[in-house]
Design an enzyme around this catalytic site. Structure first.
Site, PDB file in Angstrom:
ATOM      1  N   ASP A   1     -12.406  20.426 -43.164  1.00 12.88           N
ATOM      2  CA  ASP A   1     -13.447  21.225 -43.747  1.00 12.88           C
ATOM      3  C   ASP A   1     -14.567  21.671 -42.434  1.00 12.88           C
ATOM      4  OD1 ASP A   1     -15.030  18.948 -42.898  1.00 12.88           O
ATOM      5  OD2 ASP A   1     -16.238  19.037 -44.732  1.00 12.88           O
ATOM      6  N   GLU A   2     -13.816  21.969 -41.483  1.00 14.66           N
ATOM      7  CA  GLU A   2     -14.906  22.289 -40.375  1.00 14.66           C
ATOM      8  C   GLU A   2     -14.181  23.435 -39.539  1.00 14.66           C
ATOM      9  OE1 GLU A   2     -16.757  19.215 -37.915  1.00 14.66           O
ATOM     10  OE2 GLU A   2     -15.552  18.008 -39.292  1.00 14.66           O
TER      11      GLU A   2
ATOM     12  N   ASP B   1     -19.719  23.109 -41.701  1.00 16.67           N
ATOM     13  CA  ASP B   1     -19.013  21.981 -42.185  1.00 16.67           C
ATOM     14  C   ASP B   1     -19.187  22.048 -43.710  1.00 16.67           C
ATOM     15  OD1 ASP B   1     -18.439  19.564 -42.810  1.00 16.67           O
ATOM     16  OD2 ASP B   1     -19.715  18.535 -41.355  1.00 16.67           O
TER      17      ASP B   1
HETATM   18  P1  TTP Z   1     -16.848  15.133 -43.681  1.00 19.78           P
HETATM   19  O1  TTP Z   1     -17.260  16.508 -43.321  1.00 19.78           O
HETATM   20  O2  TTP Z   1     -17.167  14.055 -42.722  1.00 19.78           O
HETATM   21  O3  TTP Z   1     -17.462  14.824 -45.046  1.00 19.78           O
HETATM   22  P2  TTP Z   1     -17.864  15.646 -46.335  1.00 19.78           P
HETATM   23  O4  TTP Z   1     -17.609  16.991 -46.455  1.00 19.78           O
HETATM   24  O5  TTP Z   1     -17.460  14.894 -47.660  1.00 19.78           O
HETATM   25  O6  TTP Z   1     -19.327  15.497 -46.417  1.00 19.78           O
HETATM   26  P3  TTP Z   1     -20.738  16.236 -45.710  1.00 19.78           P
HETATM   27  O7  TTP Z   1     -21.422  16.893 -46.718  1.00 19.78           O
HETATM   28  O8  TTP Z   1     -21.443  14.974 -45.087  1.00 19.78           O
HETATM   29  O9  TTP Z   1     -19.965  17.103 -44.533  1.00 19.78           O
HETATM   30  O10 TTP Z   1     -15.409  15.363 -44.039  1.00 19.78           O
HETATM   31  C1  TTP Z   1     -14.695  16.210 -44.796  1.00 19.78           C
HETATM   32  C2  TTP Z   1     -13.683  15.705 -45.771  1.00 19.78           C
HETATM   33  O11 TTP Z   1     -12.924  15.087 -44.938  1.00 19.78           O
HETATM   34  C3  TTP Z   1     -14.244  14.922 -46.760  1.00 19.78           C
HETATM   35  O12 TTP Z   1     -14.646  15.571 -48.083  1.00 19.78           O
HETATM   36  C4  TTP Z   1     -13.369  13.932 -47.100  1.00 19.78           C
HETATM   37  C5  TTP Z   1     -12.433  13.754 -45.936  1.00 19.78           C
HETATM   38  N1  TTP Z   1     -12.565  12.509 -45.331  1.00 19.78           N
HETATM   39  C6  TTP Z   1     -11.941  11.502 -45.647  1.00 19.78           C
HETATM   40  O13 TTP Z   1     -11.029  11.822 -46.448  1.00 19.78           O
HETATM   41  N2  TTP Z   1     -11.990  10.219 -44.922  1.00 19.78           N
HETATM   42  C7  TTP Z   1     -12.912  10.036 -43.828  1.00 19.78           C
HETATM   43  O14 TTP Z   1     -12.814   9.207 -43.474  1.00 19.78           O
HETATM   44  C8  TTP Z   1     -13.589  11.107 -43.339  1.00 19.78           C
HETATM   45  C9  TTP Z   1     -14.580  11.064 -42.447  1.00 19.78           C
HETATM   46  C10 TTP Z   1     -13.576  12.622 -44.236  1.00 19.78           C
HETATM   47 MG    MG Z   2     -18.092  18.106 -44.545  1.00 19.62          MG
END
Ligand code: TTP
Ligand code: MG
Length: 386
Positions: free
Chosen positions: A104-105, A9
């Site tokens: 992003d996963e 992630d």
């Molecule tokens: P996440 O993996 O939930 O968040 P993140 O990568 O920003 O942070 P973390 O370090 O906690 O993993 O989501 C991945 C991307 O998806 C994030 O950068 C932005 C996008 N996203 C949105 O645009 N809206 C949302 O509601 C969520 C949950 C994510």
């Molecule tokens: Mg993330």
């Protein structure tokens, strides 16, 4: 020697990309959102901004009160999708069994690999992602997808957590049931009504009693609470019927964030078109599937006169279909599929647009460049407006 599953992630994905694009933003609170002046919500906040309590999904107006000196940036989905696709390409160098899970996963499945190899594997992946993109990620490793996914969340950012077979309750036993993947608010409420608060409570609760309340789902959540999961890692290019070519994504969290939803839709369209071109198909029908938070699912279809295999056309149709049917509800899953497939005859050019042939050639040339030099090696100018 068994099998291990790795879940990756990316950390503060959209913000971290923006910080790379503009080094002056490094170390600063960066918030990626829709239009910062409108009633949009936060897509993601950099870890510097999270110190002020900012979270994905928070209205920008509220975020600005908590962190007025933050840098609020309008998201550019295309940029994030290309980085995402490029990361997947790198991950496939480690194993062919890579399942993209959200923008992003991804899950990676390693056969004949022991837990003792996991730390080295994870640091090799982290290193290549850092060296290539200047981005960090968090990695979880476990015996299956659920354990790996929950593990990757434990040590963010730049984390690594290994949970071996049978250790799940050591890590999660004392936590509230809502930490479990797939257990939402309504389920938590029902569980609390029958005296289940922690993951351990659920893990040890008699299955029969759970089935009386939840039916089949009762068995599923009890298995989850014990860290048991037999779902396979499915590389996205497998298992596709030639009658239609489609991809769908269950989102990490239900969301109504339009820029995030459209970025997901765009990536799905690109995957569908790339696969069509690879196999030499053109499509005349596109279907968009939306599953809302409450599991209500709709599919909407559009047929068009000309058969296509182009990313930009497919996305513009998918986007219109999506927006026509979307009223701002939280969404759980999005899918795109192309049907009405016909093998392409390369000598026949669609006469409808003068520019058409040239643009089609662009996609083909760009595919072959991407095949050789990676997904990020070429991209269209301009950004998709949302
Ligand atoms: P996440 O993996 O939930 O968040 P993140 O990568 O920003 O942070 P973390 O370090 O906690 O993993 O989501 C991945 C991307 O998806 C994030 O950068 C932005 C996008 N996203 C949105 O645009 N809206 C949302 O509601 C969520 C949950 C994510
Ligand atoms: Mg993330």
């Amino acid at each position: 020697m068994g099998r291990i599953v790795l879940h990756l992630d990316m950390d503060a994905f959209f913000s971290a990309i923006e910080q790379n694009c503009n080094p002056r933003l490094k170390g600063k609170p960066v918030i990626v959102c829709g239009d910062p002046d409108s009633r949009s919500v936060v897509s993601t906040a950099s870890y510097e901004a999270r110190k002020y309590g900012l979270r994905s999904g928070m209205p920008v107006r509220q975020a600005k009160k908590l962190c007025p000196h933050g840098f609020y940036i309008t998201g550019n989905p295309k940029k994030y999708v290309y980085t995402s696709v490029q990361i997947l390409k790198i991950l496939r160098q480690f194993t062919a069994r890579v399942e993209p899970f959200s923008v992003d996963e991804a899950f990676l499945d390693f056969h004949n690999t022991g837990y003792e190899e996991a730390p080295e594997l994870a640091s090799a992946i982290k290193k290549v992602i850092w060296d290539t993109f200047n981005l960090t990620c968090s990695i979880g490793v476990g015996p299956n997808k659920i354990v790996a996914k929950m593990a990757s969340d434990l040590e963010k950012p730049d984390g690594f957590t290994l949970i071996k077979e049978g250790e799940f309750l050591v890590f999660f036993g004392d936590m509230r049931v809502d930490v479990l993947w797939g257990v939402g608010e309504k389920t938590v409420e029902k569980l609390e009504n029958i005296g289940i608060h922690t993951v351990r409570d659920l893990a040890h609760f008699p299955e029969g009693a759970l089935r009386r309340v939840f039916g089949e789902y009762g068995t599923y959540i009890k298995m989850t609470a014990n860290g048991v999961d037999d779902s396979p890692v499915i590389p996205y290019y497998e298992g596709i019927e030639p009658k239609s070519i489609g991809h769908e994504h269950t989102l990490h969290r239900d969301t109504s964030d339009l820029s995030f939803l459209l970025a997901t839709l765009l990536r799905l369209c690109e995957q569908v078109c790339r696969r069509m071109r690879k196999e030499g198909y053109l499509a005349s029908t596109i279907t968009v599937k939306i599953r809302f938070s409450d599991f209500k699912t709709i599919t909407r279809q559009r047929k068009f006169a000309n058969r296509i295999d182009r990313d930009d056309i497919l996305f513009s149709i998918a986007k219109a279909l999506f927006l026509d049917n979307y009223g701002g509800e939280a969404i759980r899953l999005i899918g795109v599929s192309a049907s009405g497939l016909m093998k392409k005859d390369n000598d026949v050019c669609d006469p409808m647009f003068v520019d058409e042939r040239r643009r089609g050639i662009f996609d083909r040339v760009s595919d072959s460049i991407k095949d050789r030099f990676g997904e990020n090696s070429i991209r269209r100018g301009g950004s998709i407006r949302i």
